[in-house]
Write an enzyme that holds these catalytic residues in place. Structure first.
Site, PDB file in Angstrom:
ATOM      1  N   HIS A 221       1.922  62.789  64.111  1.00  0.00           N
ATOM      2  CA  HIS A 221       3.095  63.551  63.698  1.00  0.00           C
ATOM      3  C   HIS A 221       2.662  64.636  62.727  1.00  0.00           C
ATOM      4  CE1 HIS A 221       4.191  61.608  59.577  1.00  0.00           C
ATOM      5  NE2 HIS A 221       2.929  61.362  59.842  1.00  0.00           N
TER       6      HIS A 221
ATOM      7  N   CYS B 229      -0.208  66.934  55.385  1.00  0.00           N
ATOM      8  CA  CYS B 229       0.672  66.318  56.383  1.00  0.00           C
ATOM      9  C   CYS B 229       1.447  67.360  57.186  1.00  0.00           C
ATOM     10  CB  CYS B 229       1.632  65.340  55.727  1.00  0.00           C
ATOM     11  SG  CYS B 229       0.784  63.903  55.038  1.00  0.00           S
TER      12      CYS B 229
ATOM     13  N   HIS C 279      -1.520  65.048  62.642  1.00  0.00           N
ATOM     14  CA  HIS C 279      -2.397  64.015  62.091  1.00  0.00           C
ATOM     15  C   HIS C 279      -1.820  62.675  62.527  1.00  0.00           C
ATOM     16  CE1 HIS C 279       0.777  63.986  59.027  1.00  0.00           C
ATOM     17  NE2 HIS C 279       0.367  62.778  58.704  1.00  0.00           N
TER      18      HIS C 279
ATOM     19  N   HIS D 180      -1.573  58.119  62.302  1.00  0.00           N
ATOM     20  CA  HIS D 180      -1.588  56.899  61.497  1.00  0.00           C
ATOM     21  C   HIS D 180      -1.717  55.690  62.410  1.00  0.00           C
ATOM     22  CE1 HIS D 180      -0.397  58.954  57.815  1.00  0.00           C
ATOM     23  NE2 HIS D 180       0.518  59.595  58.523  1.00  0.00           N
TER      24      HIS D 180
ATOM     25  N   ASP E 155       3.800  54.082  70.674  1.00  0.00           N
ATOM     26  CA  ASP E 155       2.351  53.907  70.671  1.00  0.00           C
ATOM     27  C   ASP E 155       1.637  55.037  71.408  1.00  0.00           C
ATOM     28  OD1 ASP E 155      -0.001  52.555  69.941  1.00  0.00           O
ATOM     29  OD2 ASP E 155      -0.072  51.517  71.874  1.00  0.00           O
ATOM     30  N   HIS E 156       0.683  55.639  70.720  1.00  0.00           N
ATOM     31  CA  HIS E 156      -0.123  56.755  71.233  1.00  0.00           C
ATOM     32  C   HIS E 156       0.752  57.940  71.650  1.00  0.00           C
ATOM     33  CE1 HIS E 156      -3.201  53.652  71.203  1.00  0.00           C
ATOM     34  NE2 HIS E 156      -4.061  54.663  71.097  1.00  0.00           N
TER      35      HIS E 156
ATOM     36  N   GLU F  74       2.522  52.854  56.760  1.00  0.00           N
ATOM     37  CA  GLU F  74       1.888  54.074  57.247  1.00  0.00           C
ATOM     38  C   GLU F  74       0.383  54.022  56.984  1.00  0.00           C
ATOM     39  OE1 GLU F  74       3.575  58.288  56.721  1.00  0.00           O
ATOM     40  OE2 GLU F  74       2.037  58.114  55.158  1.00  0.00           O
TER      41      GLU F  74
END
Length: 135
Positions: A14, A33, A39, A41, A79-80, A125
């Site tokens: 995100h 960010c 980037h 997490h 996810d991903h 996070e």
């Protein structure tokens, strides 16, 4: 009252960026960010439900069913993925961990059976930063 928690994990990208602001203001508020190239997490998700155990099974709720529910309603969507671009329930929102926790709550809460209540979404996070949301 008994509380039951299921832990899950997902990876997502995100960026924090308010389109109403200039690039300079976004950089000043969100720092790295706000990176235009995104980037990511490695999120850890804790879903806690509460209620009274069934006298016949001793279970608050079948944890296998809870796991499937979390996977179908949340993990498969996140996810991903790019939270800003790929996730329907994050559309038109700033993709902060706070907003993501609220969004996860909204994805799960309507699908739980009447005998249990969603108590808390805890979303890590990083190892040192997490959000708790209690509805």
């Amino acid at each position: 009252m008994v509380y039951l928690t299921r832990q899950e994990h997902f990876n997502a990208a995100h960026k924090l960026f308010n389109p109403k602001w200039s690039k300079e203001q976004n950089d000043a508020v969100f720092g790295v960010c706000a990176n235009e190239n995104w980037h990511g997490h490695n999120y850890d998700l804790f879903v806690t439900i509460k209620g009274t155990p069934d006298p016949d099974t001793g279970f608050l709720y079948d944890v296998k069913k809870l796991s499937v529910l979390i996977k179908e309603k949340v993990i498969d969507k996140l996810d991903h993925k790019n939270l800003n671009l790929d996730v329907d329930f994050m559309k038109d929102q700033l993709c902060s961990t706070e907003n993501l926790a609220v969004g996860i709550w909204k994805q799960l809460e309507p699908h739980l059976p009447a005998q249990v209540q969603l108590h808390c979404i805890k979303l890590y996070e990083t190892a040192r930063i997490y959000v708790e949301y209690f509805g």
